[in-house]
Design a protein around this motif. Structure first.
Motif, mmCIF file in Angstrom:
data_model
loop_
_atom_site.group_PDB
_atom_site.id
_atom_site.type_symbol
_atom_site.label_atom_id
_atom_site.label_comp_id
_atom_site.label_asym_id
_atom_site.label_seq_id
_atom_site.Cartn_x
_atom_site.Cartn_y
_atom_site.Cartn_z
ATOM 1 N N PRO A 1 0.793 -1.237 0.000
ATOM 2 C CA PRO A 1 0.000 0.000 0.000
ATOM 3 C C PRO A 1 0.828 1.292 0.000
ATOM 4 C CG PRO A 1 -1.070 -1.626 1.363
ATOM 5 C CD PRO A 1 0.248 -2.220 0.967
ATOM 6 N N PRO A 2 1.858 1.447 0.879
ATOM 7 C CA PRO A 2 2.607 2.706 0.831
ATOM 8 C C PRO A 2 3.371 2.889 -0.472
ATOM 9 C CG PRO A 2 3.624 1.175 2.385
ATOM 10 C CD PRO A 2 2.307 0.606 2.009
ATOM 11 N N TYR A 3 3.768 1.811 -1.092
ATOM 12 C CA TYR A 3 4.436 1.841 -2.399
ATOM 13 C C TYR A 3 3.507 2.471 -3.433
ATOM 14 C CZ TYR A 3 8.105 -0.539 -5.257
ATOM 15 O OH TYR A 3 9.179 -0.866 -6.048
ATOM 16 N N ILE A 4 2.258 2.005 -3.442
ATOM 17 C CA ILE A 4 1.254 2.514 -4.388
ATOM 18 C C ILE A 4 0.923 3.967 -4.085
ATOM 19 C CG2 ILE A 4 -1.135 2.270 -5.164
ATOM 20 C CD1 ILE A 4 -0.827 -0.761 -4.449
ATOM 21 N N LEU A 5 0.720 4.285 -2.808
ATOM 22 C CA LEU A 5 0.316 5.636 -2.426
ATOM 23 C C LEU A 5 1.426 6.650 -2.677
ATOM 24 C CD1 LEU A 5 -1.617 4.820 0.865
ATOM 25 C CD2 LEU A 5 -2.584 5.431 -1.374
ATOM 26 N N LEU A 6 2.688 6.230 -2.498
ATOM 27 C CA LEU A 6 3.793 7.145 -2.798
ATOM 28 C C LEU A 6 3.862 7.417 -4.296
ATOM 29 C CD1 LEU A 6 6.219 8.816 -2.006
ATOM 30 C CD2 LEU A 6 7.618 6.737 -2.102
ATOM 31 N N ALA A 7 3.703 6.384 -5.100
ATOM 32 C CA ALA A 7 3.693 6.585 -6.554
ATOM 33 C C ALA A 7 2.586 7.548 -6.956
ATOM 34 C CB ALA A 7 3.527 5.243 -7.266
ATOM 35 N N GLN A 8 1.401 7.374 -6.361
ATOM 36 C CA GLN A 8 0.282 8.277 -6.641
ATOM 37 C C GLN A 8 0.619 9.710 -6.248
ATOM 38 O OE1 GLN A 8 -2.988 8.169 -3.900
ATOM 39 N NE2 GLN A 8 -4.515 8.496 -5.513
ATOM 40 N N LYS A 9 1.249 9.876 -5.085
ATOM 41 C CA LYS A 9 1.574 11.218 -4.601
ATOM 42 C C LYS A 9 2.595 11.892 -5.505
ATOM 43 C CE LYS A 9 1.425 14.773 -2.050
ATOM 44 N NZ LYS A 9 0.222 15.633 -2.059
ATOM 45 N N LEU A 10 3.628 11.171 -5.880
ATOM 46 C CA LEU A 10 4.643 11.764 -6.752
ATOM 47 C C LEU A 10 4.043 12.118 -8.112
ATOM 48 C CD1 LEU A 10 7.734 9.531 -5.904
ATOM 49 C CD2 LEU A 10 7.270 11.873 -5.140
ATOM 50 N N ALA A 11 3.154 11.273 -8.604
ATOM 51 C CA ALA A 11 2.494 11.561 -9.878
ATOM 52 C C ALA A 11 1.622 12.805 -9.777
ATOM 53 C CB ALA A 11 1.667 10.362 -10.326
ATOM 54 N N SER A 12 1.026 13.042 -8.612
ATOM 55 C CA SER A 12 0.212 14.251 -8.435
ATOM 56 C C SER A 12 1.088 15.508 -8.406
ATOM 57 C CB SER A 12 -0.620 14.157 -7.156
ATOM 58 O OG SER A 12 0.179 14.344 -5.995
ATOM 59 N N LEU A 13 2.310 15.374 -7.914
ATOM 60 C CA LEU A 13 3.234 16.503 -7.895
ATOM 61 C C LEU A 13 3.839 16.763 -9.262
ATOM 62 C CD1 LEU A 13 5.174 15.751 -4.565
ATOM 63 C CD2 LEU A 13 3.405 17.485 -4.913
ATOM 64 N N LEU A 14 3.970 15.696 -10.057
ATOM 65 C CA LEU A 14 4.592 15.781 -11.384
ATOM 66 C C LEU A 14 3.691 15.071 -12.386
ATOM 67 C CD1 LEU A 14 8.164 14.881 -10.140
ATOM 68 C CD2 LEU A 14 7.498 17.111 -11.072
#
Length: 462
Positions: free
Chosen positions: A97-110
């Protein structure tokens, strides 16, 4: 008996064990035959304490400009603790889950770079970017060999052999060869020491246009990517002029060369914006990041890319080599992703990029006053990433000898402030002092840093 400071041991005991067993990074241990090695034991905010109980303003954010949110962040510790209890690790070939959520967060920033590959260090993130670029073009153009990586003089991209091969710091490469082939250099972007003997703005931004010359010389069908730091960090704190990246980017687009931005140092608020390339309106194809991603609380890095790059690796099952065949063991540490998520939350909720911009302006204005010293050639930087270039005299710009910079750093430490300097990076040009405090620093902290610079510089008799 010395006072117990860690693990039931006193400072003297720690020093003894240090001398007996430890092999530090970037350190000549001969020094410790005559002096005690420094040992840091505690930190809070932007203050760190050594084993003898002395406190310092940390003007280097953990020594390598990593601890963006400062020390003592319980929420990051708690986030990691909870994740480790639930599930500490699973290899990056399977998600958590944190792997997926971090990817989502970075994608929202970039949002233009929505595909996220997680590993565990900046060097590794850059290695991944090279492998992605090379395989991308070999999949796209099977009849070409578009593999060369162009890098910039004075930039640094890591400590592994390929990352060193792509770094423009000759002294860091010394005695480690032979290095991998396929890496080619372009000039640096430091106006103060223009390699073309010109002056901005009447220079036609030759340092950027040199990229086209190199591509044509190497052969456009052989060049895969260009890697640059948005602001050159360890090579002397060099923010390019505003026109630099638009010129560089246009050349990349014309020759179908991927633009890789190494945001390992500049990412997550260090320069006054969330990412350093945003100051220039640059539109990279790949971005690498580490340090400020989790502020040093856990080791983690990421390589983020355009969807069009990712899509090139979507192949049928019978194609055994067409997908990205790579792994990073500790990229699968779920606790690291949890730390990064909480770290980014702190940066956003506390407005630390904005504080970096405000305090960076205050720091720059205050340090600019030091240009009154005969040995201060130029103060430059962005946000809380500032360099002070020292010279023998302002007219000739002859670089000040490294031994004087070493003494200035030592004198600043005596004043209770940790600053840094270029060390064995660029031959005859290791003459820049650094400061990059945590993004939570306030004016009182900045004043202490500047005061230490002033006292240390005032002691020099060149």
């Amino acid at each position: 008996m010395s006072k117990k400071v860690a693990g039931g041991l006193g400072a003297d005991e720690l020093v003894g064990l240090h001398r007996e067993h430890l092999w530090l990074h970037l350190t000549n241990h001969k020094l410790f035959e005559k002096q005690d090695p420094p040992i840091m034991v505690e930190g809070h905010g932007f203050i760190v304490k050594d084993a003898h109980g002395k406190e310092y303003v940390d003007g280097l954010s953990g020594g390598v400009w990593a601890v963006n949110v400062g020390y003592g962040r319980d929420s990051i510790v708690n986030a990691v603790c909870e994740q480790l209890k639930r599930l500490p690790y699973y290899a990056g070939s399977m998600a958590t889950p944190p792997y997926i959520l971090l990817a989502q967060k970075l994608a929202s920033l970039l949002p233009k770079l929505p595909k996220v590959y997680i590993s565990n260090s900046g060097s590794e993130a850059n290695e991944k970017s090279f492998k992605i670029a090379r395989q991308y073009f070999r999949e796209k153009y099977p009849n070409k060999d578009k593999y060369k990586i162009i890098y910039r003089n004075r930039d640094y991209h890591g400590t592994t052999l390929a990352a060193l091969a792509s770094s423009g710091q000759t002294e860091r490469k010394a005695k480690f060869g032979p290095l991998p082939e396929g890496f080619v250099e372009i000039p640096h972007a430091l106006c103060y020491r223009c390699q073309f003997g010109k002056s901005y703005p009447g220079c036609n931004i030759e340092c950027a246009r040199a990229l086209e010359t190199v591509i044509q010389k190497e052969g456009e069908d052989s060049v895969a990517a260009v890697i640059v730091e948005p602001v050159t960090a360890g090579g002397g704190i060099i923010p390019p002029v505003a026109e630099y990246y638009p010129v560089l980017q246009e050349i990349c687009r014309r020759y179908e060369v991927l633009l890789i931005m190494d945001e390992v140092v500049t990412g997550f608020g260090r320069t006054g914006l969330m990412f350093g390339h945003q100051h220039y309106g640059a539109d990279p194809d790949i971005i690498t990041m580490a340090k400020g991603l989790a502020s040093g609380y856990m080791p983690i890095s990421a390589t983020v890319a355009r969807k069009s790059i990712f899509d090139q690796f979507l192949v049928e099952a019978e194609d055994k080599t067409g997908y990205f065949r790579d792994i990073s063991t500790f990229g699968g540490c779920a606790g690291c992703s949890a730390a990064a998520l909480e770290n980014i939350k702190i940066i956003e909720e506390e407005g630390l990029a904005e504080n970096s911009a405000a305090m960076g302006t205050y720091l720059m204005e205050s340090l600019k006053e030091l240009e009154e010293f005969p040995i201060v050639g130029e103060v430059r930087g962005k946000g809380l990433l500032v360099g002070v270039e020292l010279v023998e005299d302002k007219k000739s710009k002859r670089p000040l000898n490294e031994k004087f910079l070493a003494q200035i750093v030592a004198d600043a430490k005596t004043e209770g402030v940790i600053i840094g300097r270029m060390v064995r990076s660029v031959p005859d040009l290791n003459n820049v002092l650094y400061t990059a405090p945590p993004l939570i620093v306030n004016k009182a902290g900045i004043d202490k840093i500047v005061a230490a610079f002033r006292v240390a510089l005032g002691k020099q008799r060149v």
